[in-house]
Design an enzyme around this catalytic site. Structure first.
Site, PDB file in Angstrom:
ATOM      1  N   ASP A  35      19.512  -6.153  26.779  1.00  0.00           N
ATOM      2  CA  ASP A  35      18.423  -5.176  26.674  1.00  0.00           C
ATOM      3  C   ASP A  35      17.751  -5.234  25.305  1.00  0.00           C
ATOM      4  O   ASP A  35      16.562  -4.943  25.187  1.00  0.00           O
ATOM      5  CB  ASP A  35      18.909  -3.756  27.001  1.00  0.00           C
ATOM      6  CG  ASP A  35      17.808  -2.931  27.660  1.00  0.00           C
ATOM      7  OD1 ASP A  35      17.100  -3.474  28.528  1.00  0.00           O
ATOM      8  OD2 ASP A  35      17.620  -1.761  27.290  1.00  0.00           O
ATOM      9  N   GLU A  84      14.261   2.473  18.377  1.00  0.00           N
ATOM     10  CA  GLU A  84      15.163   1.922  19.398  1.00  0.00           C
ATOM     11  C   GLU A  84      15.767   0.587  18.947  1.00  0.00           C
ATOM     12  O   GLU A  84      16.949   0.329  19.168  1.00  0.00           O
ATOM     13  CB  GLU A  84      14.365   1.732  20.686  1.00  0.00           C
ATOM     14  CG  GLU A  84      15.201   1.650  21.925  1.00  0.00           C
ATOM     15  CD  GLU A  84      14.349   1.896  23.150  1.00  0.00           C
ATOM     16  OE1 GLU A  84      13.780   3.011  23.263  1.00  0.00           O
ATOM     17  OE2 GLU A  84      14.217   0.990  23.980  1.00  0.00           O
ATOM     18  N   GLU A  90      14.156  -4.558  37.756  1.00  0.00           N
ATOM     19  CA  GLU A  90      15.116  -3.603  37.190  1.00  0.00           C
ATOM     20  C   GLU A  90      16.462  -3.719  37.914  1.00  0.00           C
ATOM     21  O   GLU A  90      17.518  -3.687  37.280  1.00  0.00           O
ATOM     22  CB  GLU A  90      14.585  -2.164  37.280  1.00  0.00           C
ATOM     23  CG  GLU A  90      13.452  -1.852  36.304  1.00  0.00           C
ATOM     24  CD  GLU A  90      13.906  -1.762  34.840  1.00  0.00           C
ATOM     25  OE1 GLU A  90      15.116  -1.578  34.573  1.00  0.00           O
ATOM     26  OE2 GLU A  90      13.051  -1.898  33.949  1.00  0.00           O
TER      27      GLU A  90
HETATM   28  C1  HMH Z   1      15.363  -3.535  31.450  1.00  0.00           C
HETATM   29  C2  HMH Z   1      14.786  -2.338  30.815  1.00  0.00           C
HETATM   30  N1  HMH Z   1      13.964  -1.556  31.525  1.00  0.00           N
HETATM   31  C3  HMH Z   1      13.421  -0.460  30.967  1.00  0.00           C
HETATM   32  C4  HMH Z   1      13.701  -0.107  29.663  1.00  0.00           C
HETATM   33  C5  HMH Z   1      13.109   1.134  29.076  1.00  0.00           C
HETATM   34  O1  HMH Z   1      12.474   0.936  27.894  1.00  0.00           O
HETATM   35  C6  HMH Z   1      14.566  -0.969  28.945  1.00  0.00           C
HETATM   36  N2  HMH Z   1      14.907  -0.694  27.659  1.00  0.00           N
HETATM   37  N3  HMH Z   1      15.093  -2.057  29.548  1.00  0.00           N
END
Ligand code: HMH
Length: 225
Positions: free
Chosen positions: A50, A91, A213
């Site tokens: 991520d 973030e 997702e």
């Molecule tokens: C895969 C993914 N989808 C959505 C978000 C939301 O920002 C994230 N951080 N990562």
């Protein structure tokens, strides 16, 4: 389609595609966080992947900002997108801090195929020709899947491990929920004015986000790589 029928496009699409939507927002990976059975190696895999995704999400968000400055008929769009961009800076710092805590080396993460596909999809949306309503729909969907997923892990009765609460609060907080609401309002406004063909493109984009997702969660949830 007459304008009345187009009202609340987003809610209409969520209802129409509820199986896929629920697949993305109530994925086994998320349910395993919520019931406390998650394997921390899955969480670590998600964390490393991520971080890569979020780094790609920054230029994508910037491309939406650029389109807002050119196409939007409402000045407040820019402020909403800008606040999202500002929290991405925070973030990225959080990811680095969290990765150090979990011993996940971010410098040599091997980008997983599902993540690559998702990043490539974001790149395709950054092209100047892709309409504002289409990219805004994607922005709303990407953020909302995380908001709906992680807020589920904070609801009463959830047994989320304390080590993961901070991650859940990032996207499950009330503040992030309000941000997603603002995104939804803007998306609806743009979609209500969009010609039918553009509307169709936005719907396909919404579905593609949900699929990507789900694949991203699958990748995180899967056995050791
Ligand atoms: C895969 C993914 N989808 C959505 C978000 C939301 O920002 C994230 N951080 N990562």
């Amino acid at each position: 389609m007459d304008p009345v029928e187009k009202n609340g496009v987003i809610d209409r699409w969520v209802k129409k595609h509820l199986v896929l939507y629920t697949g993305a927002t109530r994925h086994p990976f998320i349910l395993s966080i919520r019931d406390g059975t998650i394997d921390f190696s899955s969480f670590k895999r998600w964390l490393g992947q991520d971080y890569i995704f979020v780094r790609e999400f920054v230029p994508f968000s910037a491309s939406v900002l650029l389109k807002a400055s050119k196409n939007s008929d409402d000045n407040s769009d820019m402020e909403v997108i800008l606040s999202g961009l500002a929290s991405l800076s925070d973030e990225i710092s959080w990811f680095k801090q969290e990765a150090a805590k979990w011993d996940v080396p971010l410098s040599d993460v091997i980008v997983h195929k599902s993540n690559q596909n998702y990043c490539r999809f974001l790149e395709s949306l950054m092209l100047p020709a892709v309409e504002y309503s289409v990219v805004f729909t994607a922005l709303w969907a990407i953020e909302t899947v995380y908001q709906e997923s992680f807020s589920h892990c904070l609801e009463d009765g959830s047994k989320t491990p304390p080590e993961l609460l901070e991650a859940c609060q990032r996207w499950g907080s009330e503040g992030f929920g309000e941000f997603c609401c603002s995104l939804k309002k803007i998306a609806n406004r743009c979609l209500e004015k969009a010609p039918d063909e553009e509307l169709k493109k936005a719907e396909v984009t919404f579905l593609r986000v949900l699929e990507l997702e789900i694949e991203f969660w699958d990748m995180s949830h899967g056995g050791p790589k």
